[in-house]
Design an enzyme around this catalytic site. Sequence first.
Site, PDB file in Angstrom:
ATOM      1  N   LYS A   3       2.949  10.496   8.364  1.00 59.04           N
ATOM      2  CA  LYS A   3       2.247  10.038   9.574  1.00 59.04           C
ATOM      3  C   LYS A   3       2.864  10.553  10.889  1.00 59.04           C
ATOM      4  CE  LYS A   3      -0.104   5.995   7.659  1.00 59.04           C
ATOM      5  NZ  LYS A   3      -1.515   6.189   7.929  1.00 59.04           N
ATOM      6  N   ASP A   5       9.365   2.832   1.591  1.00 60.83           N
ATOM      7  CA  ASP A   5       8.186   3.526   2.108  1.00 60.83           C
ATOM      8  C   ASP A   5       8.141   3.280   3.615  1.00 60.83           C
ATOM      9  OD1 ASP A   5       5.693   4.321   2.947  1.00 60.83           O
ATOM     10  OD2 ASP A   5       4.619   3.500   1.223  1.00 60.83           O
ATOM     11  N   PHE A   7       0.862  -1.188   0.000  1.00 59.62           N
ATOM     12  CA  PHE A   7       0.000   0.000   0.000  1.00 59.62           C
ATOM     13  C   PHE A   7       0.894   1.232   0.000  1.00 59.62           C
ATOM     14  CE2 PHE A   7      -2.330   3.529   1.785  1.00 59.62           C
ATOM     15  CZ  PHE A   7      -3.496   3.488   1.040  1.00 59.62           C
TER      16      PHE A   7
HETATM   17  N1  PLP Z   1       2.358   4.425   2.489  1.00 58.78           N
HETATM   18  C1  PLP Z   1       2.043   3.682   3.539  1.00 58.78           C
HETATM   19  C2  PLP Z   1       2.952   2.556   3.926  1.00 58.78           C
HETATM   20  C3  PLP Z   1       0.893   3.929   4.283  1.00 58.78           C
HETATM   21  O1  PLP Z   1       0.585   3.158   5.322  1.00 58.78           O
HETATM   22  C4  PLP Z   1       0.061   5.012   3.902  1.00 58.78           C
HETATM   23  C5  PLP Z   1      -1.184   5.292   4.627  1.00 58.78           C
HETATM   24  O2  PLP Z   1      -1.728   4.497   5.327  1.00 58.78           O
HETATM   25  C6  PLP Z   1       0.422   5.778   2.791  1.00 58.78           C
HETATM   26  C7  PLP Z   1       1.574   5.464   2.105  1.00 58.78           C
HETATM   27  C8  PLP Z   1      -0.440   6.923   2.344  1.00 58.78           C
HETATM   28  O3  PLP Z   1      -0.308   7.974   3.255  1.00 58.78           O
HETATM   29  P1  PLP Z   1      -1.417   9.120   3.319  1.00 58.78           P
HETATM   30  O4  PLP Z   1      -2.684   8.499   3.744  1.00 58.78           O
HETATM   31  O5  PLP Z   1      -0.849  10.104   4.306  1.00 58.78           O
HETATM   32  O6  PLP Z   1      -1.497   9.699   1.963  1.00 58.78           O
END
Ligand code: PLP
Length: 407
Positions: free
Chosen positions: A259, A230, A145
Amino acid sequence: MTQSIVRTSAAELYDAHVMKNYARAPLTLVRGSGTRVWDDTGKSYLDFTSGIAVSALGHCHPQWVAAVQRQAGELIHVSNLFRNPNQGELARRIVGQAGAGRVFFCNSGAEANESLIKLARLHGKKKAGGEEGKCYKIICAKHAFHGRTFGGMSATPQEKIQKGFAPLVPGFVFGELNNLRSFEELIDEQTAAIFVETIQGESGITPCTTEFLVGLRDLCNRHKLLLLLDEVQCGVGRSGTFYAFEQHGIQPDAIGMAKGLGGGMPIGAIWVRENAAELFQPGSHGTTFGGTPLACAAALAVLDVIEKEQLLEHVAKASVAWLQNLRGLVAEFPGKVLAIRGTGFMIGVQLASDPAPVIAALREAGLLVPAAGNNVFRLLPPLNATVEELAKSVEIIRGVLRALPAA
Ligand code: PLP
């Protein structure tokens, strides 16, 4: 326009006016302090959702609140047409943690990842001798994700997320997480980068193994690919080290984070190692809000408190007994709990049944947790959750599991 004097409940206002793209819990939260939040009826909950791994210091940490209040009264936003001292200082702190390189600031995890994807495209162009469109592929992991923007969504091979939005961004191919060979087989002369979550979060908490990450680093070195990690969910202390990859003895070429970085203030960032950072030149990329004085003040307060309260050490240490307790649930509830996965304060509880009724029962019993994947609920307490609060969470989970009918 006249203002209505009739008080409408939050539930009614949401029903009438807010888009219906979330499956929200029937709960209106109005106040928070530390690991606790209160709803509009006065009931309090232990918050192990932390706004989906965002409230790193819990709710309304006094040092964070003071820093944000001070900055809000001084200077909030100036855009990136000008410098502001907080952005420079935050970049220095991130570079100090991640290694020699540079930082670009944005506003969310998806934007951080979008920036990494654009960086990979520029790297591919350079690798192809300046020719555009020759070298653009990014190898990602199945069940990943990476966010809901077009780039992030295209890197997220999940039907429920991609459905309805074709055509997606081309160039994303997918290997099996922790299966190095499956990644190696996807490399060709069009490949620019490998991009994975160090710990897959949304799909159910699956950490990369050391062997896999070391292997990816080697593949990237041999094929001149960027290794992009990520750490949007697992970064900023959640795993017990500042970045989760630190536990594997490797160094990526770039990191996406968001986050927990702002402790509740929207902020995202990418760190990019020296040399690769030069791929972004004036005009290559940008955002109006990235790295505002206010967002950076919040992030600096998060970093200060993590250091001052030794929260990395706390997460690493407190999670050992907590995990052991949680693992006991697998033996205690055979046929109900299948596995406990994760590190630090990023734990997935895999159930034999749909987690939705369990999550609702936990909420009823005073514990807020988010779902993940198909049959997992996550435990994402703030980094300063106490040993007692961690133990309390296990007690509440045990009570709910006991009452759960056998699957
Ligand atoms: N990457 C990861 C690993 C995530 O867990 C998330 C969100 O849960 C995102 C990207 C996307 O982040 P955002 O919701 O701040 O756009």
